[in-house]
Write an enzyme that holds these catalytic residues in place. Structure first.
Site, short mmCIF file in Angstrom:
data_model
loop_
_atom_site.label_atom_id
_atom_site.label_comp_id
_atom_site.label_asym_id
_atom_site.label_seq_id
_atom_site.Cartn_x
_atom_site.Cartn_y
_atom_site.Cartn_z
N GLU A 91 0.81 -1.20 0.00
CA GLU A 91 0.00 0.00 0.00
C GLU A 91 0.86 1.26 0.00
O GLU A 91 1.97 1.29 0.53
CB GLU A 91 -0.93 -0.02 1.22
CG GLU A 91 -1.95 -1.13 1.07
CD GLU A 91 -2.87 -1.31 2.27
OE1 GLU A 91 -4.00 -1.73 2.06
OE2 GLU A 91 -2.46 -1.02 3.40
N CYS A 104 3.46 8.32 1.16
CA CYS A 104 4.03 7.34 2.09
C CYS A 104 4.20 6.03 1.33
O CYS A 104 3.23 5.42 0.90
CB CYS A 104 3.07 7.20 3.27
SG CYS A 104 3.62 6.01 4.50
N CYS A 111 6.90 -7.47 6.91
CA CYS A 111 8.08 -7.00 7.62
C CYS A 111 8.48 -8.07 8.62
O CYS A 111 7.63 -8.67 9.28
CB CYS A 111 7.80 -5.69 8.36
SG CYS A 111 9.25 -5.03 9.22
N CYS A 115 7.16 -5.73 15.27
CA CYS A 115 6.80 -4.84 16.37
C CYS A 115 5.38 -5.20 16.83
O CYS A 115 4.52 -5.51 16.01
CB CYS A 115 6.87 -3.38 15.92
SG CYS A 115 8.54 -2.95 15.37
N CYS A 118 2.07 -3.40 15.33
CA CYS A 118 2.07 -3.05 13.90
C CYS A 118 1.42 -4.15 13.07
O CYS A 118 1.82 -5.32 13.13
CB CYS A 118 3.50 -2.81 13.43
SG CYS A 118 3.62 -2.57 11.64
N CYS A 338 -1.21 5.16 9.86
CA CYS A 338 0.05 4.49 10.18
C CYS A 338 -0.21 3.15 10.82
O CYS A 338 -1.00 3.04 11.74
CB CYS A 338 0.85 5.24 11.23
SG CYS A 338 1.07 6.93 10.91
N1 SAH Z 1 9.58 0.05 9.49
C1 SAH Z 1 9.72 1.44 9.60
C2 SAH Z 1 8.78 2.24 8.72
C3 SAH Z 1 7.38 1.75 8.56
S1 SAH Z 1 6.35 1.85 9.98
C4 SAH Z 1 9.57 1.88 11.05
O1 SAH Z 1 9.18 1.07 11.87
O2 SAH Z 1 9.91 3.02 11.34
C5 SAH Z 1 5.93 3.59 10.03
C6 SAH Z 1 5.53 4.10 11.40
O3 SAH Z 1 4.23 3.64 11.79
C7 SAH Z 1 6.49 3.65 12.48
O4 SAH Z 1 6.81 4.69 13.34
C8 SAH Z 1 5.67 2.60 13.17
O5 SAH Z 1 6.14 2.36 14.45
C9 SAH Z 1 4.30 3.21 13.15
N2 SAH Z 1 3.22 2.27 13.45
C10 SAH Z 1 3.23 0.94 13.26
N3 SAH Z 1 2.06 0.40 13.67
C11 SAH Z 1 1.30 1.41 14.13
C12 SAH Z 1 -0.03 1.49 14.67
N4 SAH Z 1 -0.81 0.40 14.77
N5 SAH Z 1 -0.48 2.70 15.04
C13 SAH Z 1 0.27 3.80 14.88
N6 SAH Z 1 1.52 3.78 14.37
C14 SAH Z 1 2.04 2.61 14.00
FE1 SF4 Z 2 8.28 -3.46 10.59
FE2 SF4 Z 2 6.00 -2.44 11.48
FE3 SF4 Z 2 8.11 -2.60 13.11
FE4 SF4 Z 2 8.11 -0.81 11.08
S1 SF4 Z 2 6.72 -0.82 12.85
S2 SF4 Z 2 9.78 -2.22 11.71
S3 SF4 Z 2 6.95 -1.98 9.53
S4 SF4 Z 2 6.99 -4.34 12.20
#
Ligand code: SAH
Ligand code: SF4
Length: 365
Positions: A91, A104, A111, A115, A118, A338
């Site tokens: 996306e 974006c 990934c 995390c 996420c 996000c």
């Molecule tokens: N992998 C990279 C970039 C993609 S994630 C990273 O982790 O920075 C982009 C942003 O969205 C990151 O700051 C991530 O922590 C945040 N993010 C992920 N899941 C989210 C959620 N459920 N709600 C709000 N932000 C989230």
């Molecule tokens: Fe990967 Fe999501 Fe963690 Fe970014 S926030 S590093 S996309 S698992």
């Protein structure tokens, strides 16, 4: 075997042309046609000799990933879903604001870093995107948004903040970044192109040396015990190393601060004490904070911190002189906020039926 020319930056395209006995300036002409003018048809490249066009048609293609859905949110956010083959989709989100338009972009299907909050992480890792698939998102979005090469830029900023960890797909992400910065392609300023990372420390150093752009670091916790839990890569590169990497990055960065992203999880990382620990942790790193209200997705164990708590948290940081913004949650009616990007074709099209306006319908209004 044909070669997809969207896989090359300027140097790569020149090398490819040289192999074919063609001059470097021809490669630059083709680069401009592809990226500045959004052209994928060799026959339309009128200042290229017919014989070279015929040769290119035999040995090369210009193929971006196909758009499988294109939806517009009530707030103007627009989300594209791209087919990247093998049942994978990624996306891309366009966010219009008064003074800029931000795209974006995704760098991986899924990934591996997992995390805990996420949605992309929860689907696991499928594969790295190719350069053509990364830059192709910008190529396609420009075209869909009706960008006029002679007119004002519609997409003025790019953030590698979609699906995936850009620094875990370093080579392809950097080649795509070079195209974004190249005056013969998208000509964006380094300050307007941002890489967001969860903190792959050694690769942050490589980015600084090879292609410094603005940097965002996904912090999300002020101490190792909590960050180990939320951002598992922290077990490998703990906070002390991460802060040192941020300082090294700033020695060569186009901006003089790092943006720390901090997702606000109710009762998990959002107390006054967490804010004070953050100030302590980041004391020696010139930085700004961007607080992101958690965006829920099916099956996630977290809740979003209530707004008054977010305001109080921001206030503690600001009172200490740290610029702090709270991200407006946008596009959540189309799951474009996000952390909600999941790229499942079937789910998304099913959900598209009710609240969301299909883009074709929206245009004809
Ligand atoms: N992998 C990279 C970039 C993609 S994630 C990273 O982790 O920075 C982009 C942003 O969205 C990151 O700051 C991530 O922590 C945040 N993010 C992920 N899941 C989210 C959620 N459920 N709600 C709000 N932000 C989230
Ligand atoms: Fe990967 Fe999501 Fe963690 Fe970014 S926030 S590093 S996309 S698992």
């Amino acid at each position: 075997m044909t070669v997809n020319l969207l896989d090359f930056d300027a140097a790569g395209l020149e090398a490819f042309f040289a192999e074919q006995g063609e001059k470097a300036f021809r490669a630059r002409q083709v680069l401009r046609w592809m990226h500045r003018f959004g052209q994928s048809d060799f026959d339309a490249m009128t200042d290229i000799a017919k014989s070279l066009r015929e040769k290119l048609k035999r040995i090369a293609t210009i193929v971006p990933p196909a758009i499988v859905s294109d939806r517009l949110s009530d707030d103007g956010t627009r989300k594209f879903l791209f087919d990247v083959g093998g049942g994978n989709a990624v996306e891309t989100v366009f966010i219009p604001e008064d003074d800029r338009g931000t795209l974006c972009v995704s760098t991986q299907a899924g990934c591996a870093l997992d995390c805990s909050f996420c949605s992309t992480g929860k689907q696991g890792f499928n594969r790295n995107l190719t350069v053509a698939e990364i830059i192709g998102q910008l190529w396609q979005a420009n075209r869909a948004l009706g960008a006029d090469p002679a007119g004002e830029r519609i997409i003025s900023n790019v953030v590698l903040m979609g699906m995936g960890e850009p620094l875990a797909n370093f080579e392809n992400s950097v080649t795509a970044l070079r195209l974004m910065l190249d005056d013969n392609a998208y000509g964006l300023s380094r300050r307007r192109v941002t890489v967001s990372t969860s903190g792959l420390v050694p690769v942050m150093d490589r980015l600084r040396d090879e292609c410094p752009v603005a940097l965002a670091v996904s912090l999300h916790a002020p101490n190792d015990a909590l960050r180990d839990e939320l951002v598992p890569i922290n077990r490998k590169y703990p906070l002390r190393e991460l802060m040192a990497a941020c300082q090294r990055y700033l020695e060569k960065a186009p901006r003089d601060f790092v943006t720390f992203e901090y997702v606000m999880l109710d009762g998990v990382n959002d107390s006054d004490d967490h804010a004070r620990q953050l100030l302590e942790l980041t004391h020696d790193v010139p930085c700004k904070f961007n607080l992101i209200p958690f965006n829920p997705f099916p099956g996630s164990p977290y809740r979003r911190t209530p707004s008054p708590r977010i305001r109080r948290f921001a206030e503690i940081l600001m009172n200490a002189g740290v610029v702090t913004t709270t991200r407006k949650t946008r596009g959540d009616d189309i799951d474009a906020a996000c952390g909600q990007l999941a790229g499942q074709v079937r789910d998304k099209t099913r959900r598209a039926s009710h609240r969301v306006i299909d883009i074709h319908e929206a245009r004809s209004r």
